[in-house]
Design a protein around this motif. Structure first.
Motif, PDB file in Angstrom:
ATOM      1  N   GLY A  88       0.793  -1.295   0.118  1.00  0.00           N
ATOM      2  CA  GLY A  88      -0.298   0.035  -0.019  1.00  0.00           C
ATOM      3  C   GLY A  88       0.839   1.092  -0.064  1.00  0.00           C
ATOM      4  N   SER A  89       2.122   1.160   0.153  1.00  0.00           N
ATOM      5  CA  SER A  89       2.917   2.294   0.050  1.00  0.00           C
ATOM      6  C   SER A  89       3.403   2.899  -1.398  1.00  0.00           C
ATOM      7  CB  SER A  89       4.444   2.040   0.720  1.00  0.00           C
ATOM      8  OG  SER A  89       4.404   1.572   1.970  1.00  0.00           O
ATOM      9  N   LEU A  90       3.045   4.209  -1.374  1.00  0.00           N
ATOM     10  CA  LEU A  90       3.454   4.935  -2.507  1.00  0.00           C
ATOM     11  C   LEU A  90       4.894   5.287  -2.510  1.00  0.00           C
ATOM     12  CD1 LEU A  90       2.771   5.731  -5.507  1.00  0.00           C
ATOM     13  CD2 LEU A  90       1.996   7.854  -4.231  1.00  0.00           C
ATOM     14  N   VAL A  91       5.785   4.869  -3.304  1.00  0.00           N
ATOM     15  CA  VAL A  91       7.338   5.040  -3.252  1.00  0.00           C
ATOM     16  C   VAL A  91       7.691   5.754  -4.481  1.00  0.00           C
ATOM     17  CG1 VAL A  91       9.400   3.994  -3.270  1.00  0.00           C
ATOM     18  CG2 VAL A  91       7.513   2.935  -1.995  1.00  0.00           C
ATOM     19  N   GLN A  92       8.522   6.777  -4.151  1.00  0.00           N
ATOM     20  CA  GLN A  92       9.153   7.546  -5.102  1.00  0.00           C
ATOM     21  C   GLN A  92      10.820   7.138  -5.422  1.00  0.00           C
ATOM     22  OE1 GLN A  92       9.152  11.590  -5.344  1.00  0.00           O
ATOM     23  NE2 GLN A  92       9.649  11.849  -7.548  1.00  0.00           N
ATOM     24  N   ALA A  93      11.038   6.370  -6.521  1.00  0.00           N
ATOM     25  CA  ALA A  93      12.606   6.061  -6.566  1.00  0.00           C
ATOM     26  C   ALA A  93      12.981   6.379  -7.924  1.00  0.00           C
ATOM     27  CB  ALA A  93      12.787   4.527  -6.306  1.00  0.00           C
ATOM     28  N   ASN A  94      14.118   7.082  -7.880  1.00  0.00           N
ATOM     29  CA  ASN A  94      14.622   7.450  -9.360  1.00  0.00           C
ATOM     30  C   ASN A  94      13.752   8.383 -10.034  1.00  0.00           C
ATOM     31  OD1 ASN A  94      16.658   5.704  -8.212  1.00  0.00           O
ATOM     32  ND2 ASN A  94      16.846   4.753 -10.181  1.00  0.00           N
ATOM     33  N   GLY A  95      12.666   9.067  -9.423  1.00  0.00           N
ATOM     34  CA  GLY A  95      11.786   9.949 -10.038  1.00  0.00           C
ATOM     35  C   GLY A  95      10.489   9.074 -10.431  1.00  0.00           C
ATOM     36  N   ILE A  96      10.432   7.733 -10.260  1.00  0.00           N
ATOM     37  CA  ILE A  96       9.394   6.932 -10.828  1.00  0.00           C
ATOM     38  C   ILE A  96       8.549   6.612  -9.404  1.00  0.00           C
ATOM     39  CG2 ILE A  96       8.831   4.801 -11.683  1.00  0.00           C
ATOM     40  CD1 ILE A  96      11.605   4.574 -12.689  1.00  0.00           C
ATOM     41  N   TYR A  97       7.034   6.935  -9.736  1.00  0.00           N
ATOM     42  CA  TYR A  97       6.219   6.538  -8.572  1.00  0.00           C
ATOM     43  C   TYR A  97       5.803   5.140  -8.881  1.00  0.00           C
ATOM     44  CZ  TYR A  97       5.939  11.422  -7.063  1.00  0.00           C
ATOM     45  OH  TYR A  97       6.244  12.729  -6.802  1.00  0.00           O
ATOM     46  N   LEU A  98       6.004   4.238  -7.656  1.00  0.00           N
ATOM     47  CA  LEU A  98       5.749   2.800  -7.601  1.00  0.00           C
ATOM     48  C   LEU A  98       4.462   2.592  -6.489  1.00  0.00           C
ATOM     49  CD1 LEU A  98       9.217   1.737  -7.616  1.00  0.00           C
ATOM     50  CD2 LEU A  98       7.850   1.725  -9.497  1.00  0.00           C
ATOM     51  N   TYR A  99       3.512   1.851  -6.880  1.00  0.00           N
ATOM     52  CA  TYR A  99       2.628   1.507  -5.787  1.00  0.00           C
ATOM     53  C   TYR A  99       2.475   0.084  -5.529  1.00  0.00           C
ATOM     54  CZ  TYR A  99      -2.115   1.702  -3.484  1.00  0.00           C
ATOM     55  OH  TYR A  99      -3.015   1.469  -2.429  1.00  0.00           O
ATOM     56  N   LEU A 100       2.995  -0.072  -4.065  1.00  0.00           N
ATOM     57  CA  LEU A 100       3.297  -1.532  -4.066  1.00  0.00           C
ATOM     58  C   LEU A 100       1.707  -2.167  -3.625  1.00  0.00           C
ATOM     59  CD1 LEU A 100       6.124  -0.669  -3.856  1.00  0.00           C
ATOM     60  CD2 LEU A 100       6.329  -3.016  -2.515  1.00  0.00           C
ATOM     61  N   SER A 101       1.316  -3.052  -4.490  1.00  0.00           N
ATOM     62  CA  SER A 101      -0.121  -3.484  -4.438  1.00  0.00           C
ATOM     63  C   SER A 101      -0.278  -4.879  -4.864  1.00  0.00           C
ATOM     64  CB  SER A 101      -1.189  -2.359  -4.581  1.00  0.00           C
ATOM     65  OG  SER A 101      -1.035  -1.930  -6.023  1.00  0.00           O
ATOM     66  N   VAL A 102      -0.836  -4.737  -6.261  1.00  0.00           N
ATOM     67  CA  VAL A 102      -0.612  -5.891  -7.243  1.00  0.00           C
ATOM     68  C   VAL A 102      -0.211  -5.236  -8.416  1.00  0.00           C
ATOM     69  CG1 VAL A 102      -2.633  -6.939  -5.952  1.00  0.00           C
ATOM     70  CG2 VAL A 102      -3.207  -5.417  -7.589  1.00  0.00           C
ATOM     71  N   ALA A 103       0.118  -6.332  -9.396  1.00  0.00           N
ATOM     72  CA  ALA A 103       0.601  -6.032 -10.674  1.00  0.00           C
ATOM     73  C   ALA A 103      -0.144  -5.404 -11.344  1.00  0.00           C
ATOM     74  CB  ALA A 103       1.452  -7.094 -11.261  1.00  0.00           C
ATOM     75  N   LEU A 104      -0.407  -4.139 -11.930  1.00  0.00           N
ATOM     76  CA  LEU A 104      -1.613  -3.603 -12.912  1.00  0.00           C
ATOM     77  C   LEU A 104      -0.860  -2.831 -13.800  1.00  0.00           C
ATOM     78  CD1 LEU A 104      -4.169  -2.818 -10.038  1.00  0.00           C
ATOM     79  CD2 LEU A 104      -4.387  -4.701 -11.901  1.00  0.00           C
ATOM     80  N   PRO A 105      -1.464  -2.514 -14.731  1.00  0.00           N
ATOM     81  CA  PRO A 105      -0.898  -1.584 -15.761  1.00  0.00           C
ATOM     82  C   PRO A 105      -0.290  -0.187 -15.206  1.00  0.00           C
ATOM     83  CG  PRO A 105      -2.913  -2.498 -16.589  1.00  0.00           C
ATOM     84  CD  PRO A 105      -2.876  -2.777 -14.992  1.00  0.00           C
ATOM     85  N   LYS A 106       0.335   0.469 -15.843  1.00  0.00           N
ATOM     86  CA  LYS A 106       0.853   1.934 -15.481  1.00  0.00           C
ATOM     87  C   LYS A 106      -0.335   2.892 -15.814  1.00  0.00           C
ATOM     88  CE  LYS A 106       3.788   4.113 -18.372  1.00  0.00           C
ATOM     89  NZ  LYS A 106       4.921   4.508 -19.119  1.00  0.00           N
ATOM     90  N   ILE A 107      -0.381   3.856 -15.024  1.00  0.00           N
ATOM     91  CA  ILE A 107      -1.478   4.650 -15.147  1.00  0.00           C
ATOM     92  C   ILE A 107      -0.867   6.169 -15.076  1.00  0.00           C
ATOM     93  CG2 ILE A 107      -3.449   3.418 -14.306  1.00  0.00           C
ATOM     94  CD1 ILE A 107      -3.218   4.879 -11.614  1.00  0.00           C
TER      95      ILE A 107
END
Length: 149
Positions: A88-107
């Motif tokens: 459930g964390s929203l992580v910013q790494a290298n300028g990319i936003y990653l939402y740790l939940s389930v594998a779903l398409p980029k939005i």
């Protein structure tokens, strides 16, 4: 609504839409097979019925996967903020936003691209439990965790 809540809501709606589409497709196939059974006979009929059944099984498996994804998303508290990365964390790494939940398409939300990934994925498993400032490499890419929401 926070940025993270917008992301969570969008993904929940996306998965619910998929569930609805799969249910509609399964219903349509069921109805088609009932109608086809009334007026056909012979090998062609059996082949068509068999193909419909195979397609229905595929759709049922996709439906089950979407229901599982929704169940995972439903358990996530989109308001929770942790100092270490959790589901459930929203992580910013290298300028990319990653939402740790389930594998779903980029939005794209508010003009920002977000990638939903599973905690079991290679990148997700490296992120889990770590904090801002953590650095790691996957393949040839060096990552630095910049922020956690």
């Amino acid at each position: 609504m926070t940025f993270k809540q917008k992301i969570h809501t969008y993904y929940l709606q996306m998965v619910q839409d998929r569930i609805d589409v799969f249910k509609d497709m399964i219903s349509a196939l069921t109805e088609d097979s009932k109608n086809d059974a009334k007026g056909s006979a012979g090998d062609k009929h059996e082949t068509a019925l068999s193909m419909m059944h195979i397609e229905q099984e595929k759709l049922t498996n996709k439906l089950k996967e979407a229901i599982t994804q929704k169940a995972i998303l439903d358990r996530i508290d989109s308001e929770a903020v942790a100092s270490a990365i959790i589901v459930g964390s929203l992580v910013q790494a290298n300028g990319i936003y990653l939402y740790l939940s389930v594998a779903l398409p980029k939005i794209t939300i508010d003009g920002i691209n977000v990638i939903a990934l599973s905690p079991q994925s290679p990148l997700g498993s490296k992120l889990m439990g770590n904090a801002v400032g953590f650095e790691f490499d996957i393949n040839t890419t060096h990552y630095i965790i910049e922020s956690i929401c």
